[in-house]
Design a protein around this motif. Structure first.
Motif, mmCIF file in Angstrom:
data_model
loop_
_atom_site.group_PDB
_atom_site.id
_atom_site.type_symbol
_atom_site.label_atom_id
_atom_site.label_comp_id
_atom_site.label_asym_id
_atom_site.label_seq_id
_atom_site.Cartn_x
_atom_site.Cartn_y
_atom_site.Cartn_z
ATOM 1 N N GLU A 194 0.846 -1.198 0.000
ATOM 2 C CA GLU A 194 0.000 0.000 0.000
ATOM 3 C C GLU A 194 0.886 1.254 0.000
ATOM 4 O O GLU A 194 1.621 1.501 0.952
ATOM 5 C CB GLU A 194 -0.915 -0.010 1.224
ATOM 6 C CG GLU A 194 -1.651 1.288 1.483
ATOM 7 C CD GLU A 194 -2.447 1.778 0.280
ATOM 8 O OE1 GLU A 194 -2.263 2.952 -0.111
ATOM 9 O OE2 GLU A 194 -3.240 0.979 -0.271
ATOM 10 N N PRO A 195 0.823 2.066 -1.081
ATOM 11 C CA PRO A 195 1.706 3.239 -1.166
ATOM 12 C C PRO A 195 1.358 4.349 -0.185
ATOM 13 O O PRO A 195 2.184 5.227 0.070
ATOM 14 C CB PRO A 195 1.533 3.707 -2.609
ATOM 15 C CG PRO A 195 0.165 3.225 -2.999
ATOM 16 C CD PRO A 195 -0.017 1.914 -2.292
ATOM 17 N N GLY A 196 0.138 4.309 0.380
ATOM 18 C CA GLY A 196 -0.270 5.377 1.288
ATOM 19 C C GLY A 196 0.077 5.119 2.736
ATOM 20 O O GLY A 196 -0.289 5.918 3.605
ATOM 21 N N LEU A 197 0.783 4.017 3.019
ATOM 22 C CA LEU A 197 1.112 3.669 4.397
ATOM 23 C C LEU A 197 2.622 3.581 4.594
ATOM 24 O O LEU A 197 3.338 3.000 3.777
ATOM 25 C CB LEU A 197 0.490 2.321 4.775
ATOM 26 C CG LEU A 197 0.853 1.796 6.175
ATOM 27 C CD1 LEU A 197 0.209 2.658 7.255
ATOM 28 C CD2 LEU A 197 0.428 0.335 6.329
ATOM 29 N N PHE A 198 3.090 4.149 5.705
ATOM 30 C CA PHE A 198 4.490 4.021 6.110
ATOM 31 C C PHE A 198 4.503 3.498 7.535
ATOM 32 O O PHE A 198 3.849 4.072 8.419
ATOM 33 C CB PHE A 198 5.212 5.366 6.045
ATOM 34 C CG PHE A 198 6.681 5.283 6.375
ATOM 35 C CD1 PHE A 198 7.615 5.089 5.370
ATOM 36 C CD2 PHE A 198 7.126 5.388 7.689
ATOM 37 C CE1 PHE A 198 8.971 5.000 5.660
ATOM 38 C CE2 PHE A 198 8.471 5.308 7.995
ATOM 39 C CZ PHE A 198 9.407 5.117 6.974
ATOM 40 N N VAL A 199 5.221 2.401 7.772
ATOM 41 C CA VAL A 199 5.329 1.823 9.115
ATOM 42 C C VAL A 199 6.745 2.067 9.630
ATOM 43 O O VAL A 199 7.719 1.610 9.030
ATOM 44 C CB VAL A 199 5.016 0.311 9.102
ATOM 45 C CG1 VAL A 199 5.118 -0.243 10.524
ATOM 46 C CG2 VAL A 199 3.625 0.057 8.528
ATOM 47 N N LEU A 200 6.832 2.782 10.725
ATOM 48 C CA LEU A 200 8.123 3.089 11.353
ATOM 49 C C LEU A 200 8.318 2.137 12.518
ATOM 50 O O LEU A 200 7.554 2.151 13.495
ATOM 51 C CB LEU A 200 8.140 4.542 11.837
ATOM 52 C CG LEU A 200 9.437 5.033 12.490
ATOM 53 C CD1 LEU A 200 10.604 4.942 11.523
ATOM 54 C CD2 LEU A 200 9.263 6.472 12.986
ATOM 55 N N LYS A 201 9.352 1.289 12.428
ATOM 56 C CA LYS A 201 9.620 0.307 13.467
ATOM 57 C C LYS A 201 11.119 0.043 13.537
ATOM 58 O O LYS A 201 11.889 0.557 12.717
ATOM 59 C CB LYS A 201 8.868 -0.998 13.176
ATOM 60 C CG LYS A 201 9.193 -1.604 11.827
ATOM 61 C CD LYS A 201 8.296 -2.799 11.518
ATOM 62 C CE LYS A 201 8.611 -3.385 10.146
ATOM 63 N NZ LYS A 201 7.734 -4.518 9.814
ATOM 64 N N ARG A 202 11.522 -0.753 14.499
ATOM 65 C CA ARG A 202 12.940 -1.069 14.663
ATOM 66 C C ARG A 202 13.464 -1.800 13.426
ATOM 67 O O ARG A 202 12.850 -2.761 12.969
ATOM 68 C CB ARG A 202 13.157 -1.943 15.902
ATOM 69 C CG ARG A 202 13.010 -1.200 17.209
ATOM 70 C CD ARG A 202 13.361 -2.103 18.381
ATOM 71 N NE ARG A 202 12.346 -3.121 18.592
ATOM 72 C CZ ARG A 202 12.599 -4.411 18.807
ATOM 73 N NH1 ARG A 202 13.851 -4.863 18.809
ATOM 74 N NH2 ARG A 202 11.626 -5.261 19.012
ATOM 75 N N PRO A 203 14.600 -1.376 12.893
ATOM 76 C CA PRO A 203 15.134 -2.008 11.684
ATOM 77 C C PRO A 203 15.971 -3.248 11.994
ATOM 78 O O PRO A 203 16.392 -3.471 13.135
ATOM 79 C CB PRO A 203 16.003 -0.904 11.077
ATOM 80 C CG PRO A 203 16.509 -0.153 12.273
ATOM 81 C CD PRO A 203 15.380 -0.181 13.286
ATOM 82 N N TRP A 204 16.216 -4.012 10.957
ATOM 83 C CA TRP A 204 17.073 -5.190 11.047
ATOM 84 C C TRP A 204 18.529 -4.781 10.883
ATOM 85 O O TRP A 204 18.869 -4.028 9.975
ATOM 86 C CB TRP A 204 16.680 -6.196 9.966
ATOM 87 C CG TRP A 204 17.556 -7.409 9.886
ATOM 88 C CD1 TRP A 204 18.516 -7.670 8.965
ATOM 89 C CD2 TRP A 204 17.540 -8.533 10.768
ATOM 90 N NE1 TRP A 204 19.109 -8.879 9.213
ATOM 91 C CE2 TRP A 204 18.536 -9.446 10.312
ATOM 92 C CE3 TRP A 204 16.791 -8.866 11.900
ATOM 93 C CZ2 TRP A 204 18.782 -10.659 10.950
ATOM 94 C CZ3 TRP A 204 17.044 -10.073 12.537
ATOM 95 C CH2 TRP A 204 18.022 -10.952 12.054
ATOM 96 N N ASP A 205 19.374 -5.255 11.787
ATOM 97 C CA ASP A 205 20.811 -4.997 11.713
ATOM 98 C C ASP A 205 21.454 -6.179 10.995
ATOM 99 O O ASP A 205 21.636 -7.255 11.577
ATOM 100 C CB ASP A 205 21.387 -4.837 13.119
ATOM 101 C CG ASP A 205 22.840 -4.388 13.109
ATOM 102 O OD1 ASP A 205 23.548 -4.684 12.120
ATOM 103 O OD2 ASP A 205 23.270 -3.756 14.086
ATOM 104 N N GLU A 206 21.783 -5.982 9.720
ATOM 105 C CA GLU A 206 22.312 -7.080 8.915
ATOM 106 C C GLU A 206 23.667 -7.557 9.440
ATOM 107 O O GLU A 206 23.980 -8.759 9.396
ATOM 108 C CB GLU A 206 22.452 -6.632 7.456
ATOM 109 C CG GLU A 206 22.900 -7.731 6.503
ATOM 110 C CD GLU A 206 21.936 -8.896 6.457
ATOM 111 O OE1 GLU A 206 22.417 -10.045 6.353
ATOM 112 O OE2 GLU A 206 20.708 -8.682 6.543
#
Length: 373
Positions: free
Chosen positions: A106-118
């Protein structure tokens, strides 16, 4: 590691992701508060969704996002008058927006959460400012569509200082037709300037009946453990899921049987418990033993303070045991102090990587000492 295999910080293991959870149980008041604001044209640009963990905060955020993105901003500008008030957040699962949300497209949604540390091969412990700055690109690209835009922050408690300041700038000058949904487990820890710019939706602990419905929706059969799960989960469907998957009610019943030997603790049984939790791969069981022990001590203190054991019982014979070990207010203070000391020692031991079996035995012996006092 692919996107499908990366752990998701906004999902409870063994339960559907909040975006895939069709119904919210026990939170009608919060839903109606949001719909009232929507129907009266007083839709705030930022909402702080608060309440205990596992009560449906993320599920509500996704339901609101799905509702808003499926509803045009000019939905009220009807040719022959305004449409009737909306009475539900429900959107047909076959709606294009619902399908895109499930697919993560969905282009109208942005989810801000903890990222993955590769590099470290794990999730970061906080939401970084780099992740927060990605919203600038989201707003720039989505502005061309002319529709609503929704940001979900899960969870605001995990924003580091720089990321929180980046969010604050957006709250001070919110983009047009944008709604920001911030999930917060401990809203008092957020910047006061962030809290002041949000309208709060507070979720309440769930009833035993609602927990049972939530477990069924998640595909988990309580199998006659509804009362025990309700008592142990303290109104949290998320905690009830975790307890069900780890056989929490049985483990708590085992602890009650062990503590029923107090003040002369059955050391052989205690040693067997500690050794079973110390084997490789038993991290979840160790954490569960610690949390259930903390809960037992809290229920002990509550029993002494109120003069009656909590209801319902979380295990057979628990009420009688609690009444025996905590008969009065003096014992309640003693158990509360013990709980504080044991919790601190356990956290320190885990932080410095002490032997898990030794930590559990230390906890059991301190409980024995308190019972004998």
């Amino acid at each position: 590691m692919t996107d499908d295999t990366i752990p998701q910080p906004d999902r409870i293991d063994g339960a559907p992701h909040p975006r895939d959870t069709p119904r919210i149980f026990g939170q009608d008041a919060a839903q109606q508060a949001f719909l009232e604001a929507f129907n009266t044209g007083h839709l705030h640009h930022a909402w702080l969704i608060t309440g205990p963990r596992g009560t449906g905060k993320a599920t509500l955020a996704w339901a609101i996002a799905r509702f808003l993105l499926a509803t045009p901003p000019d939905a009220g500008d009807a040719l022959f008058g305004a449409p009737p008030p909306v009475t539900s957040l429900d959107i047909d699962p076959g709606h294009p927006t619902a399908r895109r949300l499930r697919a993560g497209s969905e282009p109208g949604l942005f989810v801000l959460k903890r990222p993955w540390d590769e590099k470290a091969k794990r999730l970061r412990q906080e939401i970084t400012v780099e992740e927060a700055r990605r919203m600038k690109g989201f707003f720039a690209l989505s502005a061309a569509d002319g529709g609503r835009r929704v940001v979900i922050v899960d969870a605001a408690d995990e924003l580091n200082t720089s990321a929180a300041n980046a969010i604050l700038k957006i709250l001070e000058e919110p983009p047009k037709d944008t709604t920001i949904l911030m999930i917060a487990h401990q809203p008092s820890a957020l910047l006061p300037t962030i809290r002041s710019r949000c309208r709060e939706l507070r979720l309440a602990p769930l009833s035993p009946e609602d927990i049972a419905l939530a477990l069924t929706q998640a595909g988990i059969a309580p199998e006659g453990q509804t009362d025990a799960l309700a008592a142990l989960a303290a109104g949290s469907a998320g905690e009830a899921v975790r307890l069900s998957l780890l056989d929490g009610p049985k483990l708590y019943a085992d602890l009650v049987q062990l503590f029923d030997t107090l003040p002369r603790l059955d050391r052989a049984r205690g040693l067997a418990l500690a050794e079973a939790a110390a084997v490789r791969g038993a991290e979840d069981r160790r954490d569960l033993i610690n949390s259930l022990t903390d809960l037992f001590l809290a229920r002990l203190a509550r029993t002494g303070a109120t003069g009656a054991p909590p209801r319902p019982e979380a295990a057979p014979g628990e009420a009688q045991l609690l009444a025996r070990l905590a008969p009065d207010a003096r014992s309640a203070r003693r158990w509360a102090e013990a709980a504080q000391e044991i919790g601190a020692r356990s956290r320190h031991g885990k932080a410095v990587n002490l032997d898990p079996a030794a930590l559990i035995l230390d906890t059991l012996f301190r409980i024995q000492k308190t019972a004998a006092a």
